[in-house]
Design an enzyme around this catalytic site. Structure first.
Site, mmCIF file in Angstrom:
data_model
loop_
_atom_site.group_PDB
_atom_site.id
_atom_site.type_symbol
_atom_site.label_atom_id
_atom_site.label_comp_id
_atom_site.label_asym_id
_atom_site.label_seq_id
_atom_site.Cartn_x
_atom_site.Cartn_y
_atom_site.Cartn_z
ATOM 1 N N LYS A 1 -37.186 49.958 72.886
ATOM 2 C CA LYS A 1 -37.480 49.995 74.512
ATOM 3 C C LYS A 1 -38.854 49.179 74.783
ATOM 4 O O LYS A 1 -38.849 48.481 75.770
ATOM 5 C CB LYS A 1 -37.560 51.522 75.043
ATOM 6 C CG LYS A 1 -36.299 51.953 75.147
ATOM 7 C CD LYS A 1 -36.054 52.970 76.413
ATOM 8 C CE LYS A 1 -34.724 53.251 76.939
ATOM 9 N NZ LYS A 1 -34.106 54.092 76.193
ATOM 10 N N LYS B 1 -25.073 48.186 69.387
ATOM 11 C CA LYS B 1 -24.538 49.461 69.702
ATOM 12 C C LYS B 1 -23.529 49.823 70.842
ATOM 13 O O LYS B 1 -24.192 49.256 71.802
ATOM 14 C CB LYS B 1 -25.488 50.506 69.323
ATOM 15 C CG LYS B 1 -25.211 51.968 69.148
ATOM 16 C CD LYS B 1 -26.282 52.897 68.958
ATOM 17 C CE LYS B 1 -26.747 53.399 70.368
ATOM 18 N NZ LYS B 1 -26.717 54.752 70.381
ATOM 19 N N LYS C 1 -24.397 53.763 76.472
ATOM 20 C CA LYS C 1 -24.278 54.269 77.899
ATOM 21 C C LYS C 1 -24.909 53.216 78.701
ATOM 22 O O LYS C 1 -24.756 53.016 79.916
ATOM 23 C CB LYS C 1 -24.873 55.409 78.316
ATOM 24 C CG LYS C 1 -24.259 56.544 77.548
ATOM 25 C CD LYS C 1 -25.156 57.974 77.592
ATOM 26 C CE LYS C 1 -24.475 58.794 76.688
ATOM 27 N NZ LYS C 1 -25.874 59.264 75.784
#
Ligand code: ATP
Ligand code: LTN
Length: 330
Positions: free
Chosen positions: A111, A193, A196
């Site tokens: 991140k 991956k 969401k």
């Protein structure tokens, strides 16, 4: 009976990766183990949330646990904040975690390296809270997808460190990661991956996606030009990912069987078979979800789950605080 614990952080709607990598294993294991399955709502707020949306996602998540087959008469299902000891032991674990360890956690590093601004302190320290989630219950095993392995390993280090310092406080847990399906990839970019936070929304199949949408996502999944249904995540990541999805949704059918069935056939036939398997599973889950969501079962399950989980968690927290020397009147 050995104990197992795992959680899901419903920062959005649950997706097929969550189901294949984690949730289906909770269901498989609930007969064989003493299963604790919780909704990690403290972990949700490590990134900004819209309160109304979060509230809906939490209820959906519990309903989906049940719809996927978790049985509250076998498994203890609860919301993390309903058991206050999580936050308290989380803080204690954080004080026994080195910054160097947190700096090595890939989820945070990823991140940060994307240049995301204003990352919260909670996001940085969340692996210590996750350690507390696990250690409160003396879980022997933690079934998770591949991305969580590093966090369970940190949990082991924290447990061993505190056991050495204060005497035997915790069972040192082991991660349980399936050989197939522990890392389901995005359908639109099979090098990433399934997540969401998929910006395009094309690569992620949500458990509550309309069947038509889910079918379309599978049929337009990125593949390759080898024209061979063959398992090799390096050279054929898209096809290998679809094979893992098909295998996981058809009783862990061996990948070799799938290769044999589609020998000499086109990708269209193969994708249709994957789409059929996905839609059959989603339909089954959604039918049960619709029965559950307004039935009152969500609230009842959480009430009973929190009461049961609190017994273990409160006792463990008291033991830890006493061992550390933090208590006076208890
Ligand atoms: P996301 O990246 O979608 O935000 P996450 O991994 O950060 O999800 P959770 O939704 O809490 O967080 O994950 C719950 C469980 O689902 C974890 O055990 C995780 O390893 C597993 N999981 C999540 N995504 C996948 C995936 N693509 N394939 C397999 N398992 C997955
Ligand atoms: N960190 C996990 C969710 C999670 C969890 C846990 C999983 C929080 N606490 C304890 C297993 C055990 C995630 O982000 N997927």
């Amino acid at each position: 009976m050995k104990r197992m614990l795992s959680g899901i952080k419903p920062t959005g709607q649950l997706h097929l990766g969550n189901y294949i990598g984690a949730l289906r294993h909770f269901v498989e294991y609930q007969d064989e183990y003493e299963m604790y399955a919780f909704i990690a709502n403290l972990h949700c707020i490590t990134v900004p949330q819209d309160p109304e949306e979060l509230h809906k996602n939490l209820r959906d998540c519990v309903a989906l646990y049940l719809a996927c087959g978790l049985d509250p008469s076998k498994a203890t299902i609860f919301l993390q904040t309903d058991v206050r000891a999580h936050a308290q032991l989380g803080y204690i674990c954080c004080c026994h975690t080195y910054m160097g360890e947190l700096n090595r956690m890939t989820q945070f590093k990823d991140k940060q390296s994307k240049g995301e601004k204003n990352l919260s302190g909670g996001l940085y320290t969340y692996p210590a809270l996750m350690a507390a989630d696990i250690l409160l219950y003396d879980a022997d095993y933690v079934p998770v997808g591949e991305d969580q392995k590093q966090h369970v390993e940190l949990t082991r280090d924290i447990a061993e460190r505190m056991n050495n310092r204060y005497g035997d406080l915790f069972v040192v847990p082991e991660p349980l990661i399936a050989k197939v399906g522990a890392r389901i990839m995005s359908l639109s970019d099979p090098t990433k991956k399934m997540s969401k936070s998929d910006e395009t929304n094309k690569g992620c199949i949500y458990l509550l996606d309309p069947l038509k949408t889910a079918r379309k996502k599978v049929m337009s999944a990125v593949t390759d030009s080898y024209a061979k249904v063959h398992f090799d995540p390096e050279t054929q990541p898209g096809i290998s990912n679809l094979m893992q999805i098909l295998s996981s949704l058809s009783d862990n059918r061996p990948l070799g069987d799938i290769e044999a069935e589609f020998e000499g056939k086109g990708y269209g036939d193969f994708k249709r078979a994957v789409a059929d398997a996905v839609c059959t599973k989603l339909e089954e889950i959604q039918t049960r979800y619709n029965e559950i969501i307004e039935s009152g079962l969500v609230e009842k399950t959480l009430q009973e789950g929190a009461a049961k989980a609190s017994i273990l968690a409160d006792a463990k927290l008291a033991k830890v605080q006493k061992a550390i020397g933090m208590e006076i009147i208890r």
